[in-house]
Write an enzyme that holds these catalytic residues in place. Structure first.
Site, PDB file in Angstrom:
ATOM      1  N   GLY A 109      20.291 -31.868  20.447  1.00 35.51           N
ATOM      2  CA  GLY A 109      20.134 -31.351  19.098  1.00 35.51           C
ATOM      3  C   GLY A 109      19.912 -29.852  19.222  1.00 35.51           C
ATOM      4  CD  GLU A 110      18.017 -24.925  17.618  1.00 34.00           C
ATOM      5  OE1 GLU A 110      18.195 -23.996  18.430  1.00 34.00           O
ATOM      6  OE2 GLU A 110      16.922 -25.160  17.100  1.00 34.00           O
ATOM      7  CB  SER A 111      15.953 -26.889  22.553  1.00 35.07           C
ATOM      8  OG  SER A 111      16.511 -25.616  22.608  1.00 35.07           O
ATOM      9  CB  CYS A 167      21.936 -31.840  25.351  1.00 38.47           C
ATOM     10  SG  CYS A 167      22.998 -30.444  25.049  1.00 38.47           S
ATOM     11  NE  ARG A 177      18.007 -22.709  23.170  1.00 43.67           N
ATOM     12  CZ  ARG A 177      17.428 -22.521  22.003  1.00 43.67           C
ATOM     13  NH1 ARG A 177      16.326 -21.825  21.936  1.00 43.67           N
ATOM     14  NH2 ARG A 177      17.957 -23.009  20.929  1.00 43.67           N
ATOM     15  CD  GLU A 211      24.034 -38.583  23.661  1.00 44.28           C
ATOM     16  OE1 GLU A 211      23.945 -38.515  24.909  1.00 44.28           O
ATOM     17  OE2 GLU A 211      24.030 -37.558  22.932  1.00 44.28           O
ATOM     18  CG  HIS A 242      25.719 -34.879  24.473  1.00 46.32           C
ATOM     19  ND1 HIS A 242      24.725 -35.049  23.528  1.00 46.32           N
ATOM     20  CD2 HIS A 242      25.873 -33.555  24.641  1.00 46.32           C
ATOM     21  CE1 HIS A 242      24.308 -33.858  23.118  1.00 46.32           C
ATOM     22  NE2 HIS A 242      24.984 -32.942  23.773  1.00 46.32           N
ATOM     23  CB  ILE A 252      27.998 -30.552  22.771  1.00 49.87           C
ATOM     24  CG1 ILE A 252      28.995 -31.731  22.861  1.00 49.87           C
ATOM     25  CG2 ILE A 252      28.115 -29.864  21.413  1.00 49.87           C
ATOM     26  CD1 ILE A 252      28.645 -32.904  21.959  1.00 49.87           C
ATOM     27  NE  ARG A 253      26.089 -25.855  19.536  1.00 50.25           N
ATOM     28  CZ  ARG A 253      26.922 -26.669  18.869  1.00 50.25           C
ATOM     29  NH1 ARG A 253      28.222 -26.421  18.857  1.00 50.25           N
ATOM     30  NH2 ARG A 253      26.457 -27.687  18.204  1.00 50.25           N
TER      31      ARG A 253
END
Ligand code: GLN
Length: 197
Positions: free
Chosen positions: A52-54, A85, A116, A182, A180, A144-145
């Site tokens: 997600g967004e850490s 991630c 990051r 998942e 990822h 992903i990023r």
């Protein structure tokens, strides 16, 4: 076995279904619960922190009392935790200047320094076949990023690298995954985690 998936932001439902598939494939009876507060952490035998967004996730962990509960269970019961991630960033001890500047509150549970956004703008998202130590065939890894580990210290061990960067690391009952797992049908990463529970 009760496995909690931190459900404040990010790729939650995909982890729930991967964990359920891995558990049934391994013949483990148990349930997967969504972690939205400290009490949920206290119920779990193992925890997954999704991508997600850490920065956002870290702030919500503090706000909902999840961070304190995780640190307490980590110290008392050596709670098994897998971070993917953004979850990898949060497990690390050092996520660089960007994390400091944004006030990201790390859990600091693995002797790992991370970058990051390790793969930069040109390569924000990509997929690759990744060799993993102990696996007899590569995993299809979706980045992903993605962050990546730069240095693993002490008994923190790199289990996979890509472009010279650490993308899978393990330290005792903690796992940090830059990609990822998942998002694919392959449940071997989740199985590796469940084996340490
Ligand atoms: N690089 C992102 C962050 O640190 C994580 C991206 C992801 O989880 N897909 O917030």
């Amino acid at each position: 076995m009760i496995v909690g998936v931190v459900a404040v932001q990010g790729a939650v439902s995909e982890h729930v279904s991967s964990l359920k598939r891995a558990m049934s494939g391994m013949g483990i009876s148990g349930e997967v619960i969504l972690v939205r507060g400290g009490d949920d952490v206290r119920k779990a035998d193992a925890l997954v922190i999704p991508g997600g967004e850490s920065t956002t996730i870290s702030k919500l962990l503090v706000r909902f009392g999840i961070r304190d509960a995780i640190l307490e269970r980590a110290a008392r019961d050596d709670l098994p935790i897998m971070g993917t991630c953004a979850g990898m960033v949060l497990l690390s001890k050092d996520a660089g200047v960007q994390a400091k500047r944004t006030g990201t509150v790390l859990l600091e549970l693995m002797d790992l320094a991370v970058d990051r956004n390790a793969f930069g703008r040109q390569r924000e998202s990509f997929e690759t076949e990744l060799a993993v130590k102990g696996f007899d065939s590569p995993v299809h890894a979706v980045f992903i990023r993605a962050p990546a580990g730069t240095v693993a210290r002490g008994d923190c061990e790199a289990l996979a690298t890509f472009d010279g960067k650490i993308v899978l690391a393990r330290q005792g009952r903690r796992m940090a995954v830059a990609f990822h797992p998942e998002l694919t049908d392959d449940t071997r990463i989740h199985e590796m985690f469940l084996k340490m529970v």
